[in-house]
Design a protein around this motif. Structure first.
Motif, mmCIF file in Angstrom:
data_model
loop_
_atom_site.group_PDB
_atom_site.id
_atom_site.type_symbol
_atom_site.label_atom_id
_atom_site.label_comp_id
_atom_site.label_asym_id
_atom_site.label_seq_id
_atom_site.Cartn_x
_atom_site.Cartn_y
_atom_site.Cartn_z
ATOM 1 N N LEU A 261 -94.731 98.097 60.186
ATOM 2 C CA LEU A 261 -95.724 98.049 59.118
ATOM 3 C C LEU A 261 -94.953 97.897 57.813
ATOM 4 N N CYS A 262 -95.145 96.761 57.152
ATOM 5 C CA CYS A 262 -94.227 96.364 56.084
ATOM 6 C C CYS A 262 -94.883 96.340 54.708
ATOM 7 N N GLU B 4 -98.322 94.638 55.649
ATOM 8 C CA GLU B 4 -98.281 93.579 56.653
ATOM 9 C C GLU B 4 -97.869 94.191 57.988
ATOM 10 N N LEU B 5 -98.707 94.013 58.997
ATOM 11 C CA LEU B 5 -98.401 94.486 60.341
ATOM 12 C C LEU B 5 -97.723 93.349 61.088
ATOM 13 N N ALA B 6 -96.452 93.558 61.453
ATOM 14 C CA ALA B 6 -95.667 92.538 62.158
ATOM 15 C C ALA B 6 -95.453 92.982 63.597
ATOM 16 N N ILE B 7 -95.869 92.138 64.526
ATOM 17 C CA ILE B 7 -95.749 92.449 65.950
ATOM 18 C C ILE B 7 -95.028 91.298 66.647
ATOM 19 N N VAL B 8 -93.993 91.625 67.393
ATOM 20 C CA VAL B 8 -93.307 90.650 68.239
ATOM 21 C C VAL B 8 -93.560 91.059 69.682
ATOM 22 N N SER B 9 -94.176 90.174 70.462
ATOM 23 C CA SER B 9 -94.517 90.493 71.847
ATOM 24 C C SER B 9 -94.241 89.287 72.733
ATOM 25 N N ASP C 262 -96.691 87.841 65.393
ATOM 26 C CA ASP C 262 -98.023 87.964 64.787
ATOM 27 C C ASP C 262 -97.897 88.829 63.541
ATOM 28 N N ILE C 263 -98.295 88.296 62.392
ATOM 29 C CA ILE C 263 -98.240 89.035 61.131
ATOM 30 C C ILE C 263 -99.624 88.989 60.498
ATOM 31 N N ARG C 264 -100.157 90.168 60.183
ATOM 32 C CA ARG C 264 -101.503 90.217 59.611
ATOM 33 C C ARG C 264 -101.567 91.295 58.535
ATOM 34 N N PRO C 265 -102.373 91.088 57.484
ATOM 35 C CA PRO C 265 -102.519 92.114 56.435
ATOM 36 C C PRO C 265 -103.392 93.263 56.915
ATOM 37 N N VAL C 266 -103.011 94.482 56.565
ATOM 38 C CA VAL C 266 -103.797 95.667 56.907
ATOM 39 C C VAL C 266 -103.712 96.653 55.747
#
Length: 318
Positions: free
Chosen positions: A205-206, A229-234, A260-264
């Motif tokens: 969480l950036c 920014e929630l950054a997820i590598v899967s 996957d990077i999305r604002p939260v």
């Protein structure tokens, strides 16, 4: 004598004592410039916090000398107050300072920048509030840079326990963690929404988007937009993850399907099995999962003039 009064908090152990020595230099240079300086440093973070909080209401700014953990300690002390946070980067990673374009391990340049910023508009930035939801429920801490929750948190934990230089420690920790790592089964609740499940390798969480001594996990992250920014590598194996790392340092990984990077604004997160996993934020150990992290817009006023490409909110100087 200037009416300006600045608190000085130097981490006595950061970078094998370098921060302590730099703190003495910075204090001397500030006094030569006519600034009233009160040293609130202490042998532990708890002692330094208590000393800083005791005089906080009399300060124009609190200058912290150390790495990212010392910066987040300073943020906790001044958040929500008129006191500005000055940063002299003298730690192992210095990623928040890097994201602002500040000088690294350079007390003279850092002091000049602090003195210049005293007459400039105030810079306000967001912070991340981290609250334990399981063990130690209710415990709260703040971070300015990022919260690491996956493979990145495990690497941070291993690197912190090693004795070599920071770059060697981090690289070695990556290689050692890769040997047995498998994706972690997380559950997430984003902005109060329904619970979702994801098996992720990296999950961060950036705010600044930079960690690991210059890895640009979210190169377009802003520290003043009221969002994280929630950054997820899967969906990547060990070999793929190893090949991905150089691209993260360059910031060229964001177009990959695995990223996957999305604002939260808020994230509640836990694991779907009984394994204990501790979050790390700004290089320091934080709460065990599950936890909730949320953005605190404009919570910290910086004593800094960031590089032109570091977009921040400016207020009238006071």
């Amino acid at each position: 004598m200037s009416r300006l009064r600045v608190g000085l908090l130097a981490n006595p152990t950061a970078a094998q004592g370098t921060a302590h020595r730099m703190g003495r230099q910075v204090g001397h240079l500030l006094r030569l410039a006519g600034i009233s300086v009160v040293d609130v440093s202490g042998p532990t973070a708890a002692v330094a916090r208590a000393r800083a909080e005791e005089v906080r209401d009399s300060l124009t700014a609190l200058v912290v000398v150390g790495g990212d953990g010392t910066v987040s300690l300073g943020a906790e002390i001044v958040a929500g107050t008129p006191v500005r946070l000055g940063i002299v980067a003298a730690g192992g990673g210095n990623d928040f300072a890097r994201s602002l374009g500040l000088a690294i391990n350079d007390p003279e340049s850092s002091t000049r920048a602090l003195l210049h910023a005293l007459s400039r508009p105030v810079v306000t930035v967001d912070a991340i509030e981290i609250t334990a939801a399981g063990h130690g429920a209710g415990h709260r801490s703040l971070a300015l840079g990022n919260v690491n929750l996956g493979f990145d948190a495990l690497v941070n934990a291993r690197a912190n326990g090693a004795r070599a230089g920071h770059t060697i420690r981090y690289t070695s920790a990556v290689l050692r963690e890769l040997r047995a790592f498998t994706p972690l089964p997380f559950w997430l609740e984003i902005d109060g929404g329904e619970r979702i499940e994801v098996d992720a390798t990296v999950l961060a969480l950036c705010n600044s988007g930079m960690f690991g001594r210059g890895m640009r996990m979210v190169p377009d992250a802003r520290i003043d937009d009221g969002k994280l920014e929630l950054a997820i590598v899967s969906g990547v194996g060990r070999a793929q993850l190893l090949r991905l790392l150089p691209r993260v340092f360059a910031g060229t990984h964001t177009s990959l399907a695995a990223v996957d990077i999305r604002p939260v604004e808020q994230l509640t997160i836990g694991l779907r099995h009984g394994r204990g996993l501790r979050a790390y934020a700004d290089g320091e150990a934080r709460a065990l999962l599950p936890l909730t992290a949320r953005v605190l817009p404009g919570a910290v006023r910086l004593l800094a003039e960031p590089a032109p490409d570091a977009a921040v909110v400016l207020e009238d100087a006071r």
